[in-house]
Write a protein that holds these residues in place. Sequence first.
Motif, PDB file in Angstrom:
ATOM      1  N   ALA A 107      -8.476   0.465  -0.013  1.00 51.37           N
ATOM      2  CA  ALA A 107      -8.657   0.156   1.405  1.00 51.37           C
ATOM      3  C   ALA A 107      -7.748  -0.964   1.907  1.00 51.37           C
ATOM      4  O   ALA A 107      -7.178  -0.842   3.002  1.00 51.37           O
ATOM      5  CB  ALA A 107     -10.122  -0.171   1.682  1.00 51.37           C
ATOM      6  N   PRO A 108      -7.554  -2.077   1.155  1.00 53.41           N
ATOM      7  CA  PRO A 108      -6.682  -3.141   1.666  1.00 53.41           C
ATOM      8  C   PRO A 108      -5.215  -2.720   1.821  1.00 53.41           C
ATOM      9  O   PRO A 108      -4.460  -3.372   2.544  1.00 53.41           O
ATOM     10  CB  PRO A 108      -6.826  -4.248   0.609  1.00 53.41           C
ATOM     11  CG  PRO A 108      -8.106  -3.952  -0.101  1.00 53.41           C
ATOM     12  CD  PRO A 108      -8.199  -2.461  -0.106  1.00 53.41           C
ATOM     13  N   GLN A 109      -4.809  -1.648   1.120  1.00 47.67           N
ATOM     14  CA  GLN A 109      -3.409  -1.216   1.148  1.00 47.67           C
ATOM     15  C   GLN A 109      -3.160  -0.088   2.154  1.00 47.67           C
ATOM     16  O   GLN A 109      -2.028   0.377   2.283  1.00 47.67           O
ATOM     17  CB  GLN A 109      -2.977  -0.763  -0.255  1.00 47.67           C
ATOM     18  CG  GLN A 109      -3.054  -1.867  -1.295  1.00 47.67           C
ATOM     19  CD  GLN A 109      -2.721  -1.363  -2.685  1.00 47.67           C
ATOM     20  OE1 GLN A 109      -2.057  -0.338  -2.853  1.00 47.67           O
ATOM     21  NE2 GLN A 109      -3.199  -2.076  -3.698  1.00 47.67           N
ATOM     22  N   ARG A 110      -4.191   0.349   2.838  1.00 46.40           N
ATOM     23  CA  ARG A 110      -4.028   1.472   3.765  1.00 46.40           C
ATOM     24  C   ARG A 110      -3.318   1.020   5.033  1.00 46.40           C
ATOM     25  O   ARG A 110      -3.778   0.118   5.731  1.00 46.40           O
ATOM     26  CB  ARG A 110      -5.384   2.081   4.111  1.00 46.40           C
ATOM     27  CG  ARG A 110      -6.012   2.843   2.954  1.00 46.40           C
ATOM     28  CD  ARG A 110      -7.415   3.298   3.280  1.00 46.40           C
ATOM     29  NE  ARG A 110      -8.029   3.951   2.115  1.00 46.40           N
ATOM     30  CZ  ARG A 110      -9.338   4.123   1.964  1.00 46.40           C
ATOM     31  NH1 ARG A 110     -10.171   3.696   2.910  1.00 46.40           N
ATOM     32  NH2 ARG A 110      -9.813   4.715   0.880  1.00 46.40           N
ATOM     33  N   ARG A 111      -2.192   1.653   5.316  1.00 44.08           N
ATOM     34  CA  ARG A 111      -1.430   1.369   6.540  1.00 44.08           C
ATOM     35  C   ARG A 111      -1.504   2.540   7.516  1.00 44.08           C
ATOM     36  O   ARG A 111      -1.045   2.446   8.647  1.00 44.08           O
ATOM     37  CB  ARG A 111       0.029   1.068   6.193  1.00 44.08           C
ATOM     38  CG  ARG A 111       0.204  -0.174   5.321  1.00 44.08           C
ATOM     39  CD  ARG A 111       1.658  -0.482   5.082  1.00 44.08           C
ATOM     40  NE  ARG A 111       2.323   0.610   4.376  1.00 44.08           N
ATOM     41  CZ  ARG A 111       3.568   0.998   4.600  1.00 44.08           C
ATOM     42  NH1 ARG A 111       4.288   0.411   5.536  1.00 44.08           N
ATOM     43  NH2 ARG A 111       4.094   1.987   3.898  1.00 44.08           N
TER      44      ARG A 111
END
Length: 365
Positions: A107-111
Amino acid sequence: MSVLASFHLRRGDFVLEASMRLPASGVSVLFGPSGSGKTTLLRCMAGLEHDAAGQLNVNGELWHDSPNGLFVPPYRRALGMVFQEASLFPHLDVRRNLAYGFDRTPAPQRRVSWEQAIALLGVDHLLARQPDGLSGGERQRVAIARALLTSPRLLLMDEPLSALDMARKQEILPYLERLHREFDIPIVYVTHAIDEVSRLADYLVLLESGLVVAQGPLSETLSRLDLPASFDSEISVVLETRVASVDGHYQLARLAFAGGELLVPLGQGVGSQQVGQACRVRIHARDVSLSLQSQTAADADSSILNRLPAVVSAIAPALHPAHVLVRLDLAGTELVARITRLSLDSLKLRTGMPVLAQIKSVALL
């Protein structure tokens, strides 16, 4: 920031020896004849050719550096890949096919959000469908959405339209045109179809026999007068225009660009465009003729509607000994004309001479 790729790979008699520097965003198209190395180069970038020697740096992130023993395996590269066939999981519906790409990204890496990808590719109404119930164009749209949902740092597309008929191809092209406008992701796109190049490319890489023979911005590269013989028939320019008006009676659109205006028949390129919208037009060198007459389009006794004042900026030989290539300057916009050497001498053309560039509207379909 940019994508730097340099690879050496031997496969039997074929040798890939290719280096390129691609923009950090937009669509970079690898274009060339069959067997030129387009797909092999793409596979090297994807990490699917472990034996390839070279380097790959994606916006500062090193994925391949064979001199220093670095090779990031494909599953650890933040890339998405779309093949000629959609390769959807047949036992999963569309929603779960898309979730496969989305869930593999923390989730933190979703762009790229779920909603963004669904809306861009227009697949919201397909979510409950099974892959075997989709058309070819729908399957590819789902495959592209799935690749986007991995939030890739690099999106690779290997002839994604080649398995589609013309109708499905025209259906999916507008979605591809929106990709680089909606997402700040570098896209490397392989094709052998010049119409896809004209509509999608921001940057063009020409390959021949495993070598990069030219690269640069789209129109600047296609209009080079020194292209290798295998690309001689493709010499052209691609103009970025805007729809100024539409004549429903004559079914013509008036397109404005920095060097003037063009009348173009309504069709695949401008059929659904609204006034003010952007539109690309490819003008082939063979479809441009030259005149010394000082007539305007309004008073010309001619069926040619597009007659644009220009200045000759360069003259070069063409592949055929009867032809020459003439580069033209239309108030800062470049155009190329292919004419005979006889016409060159008859008109006494030279650099710096003002001329009229004549372009048949019917040639711009």
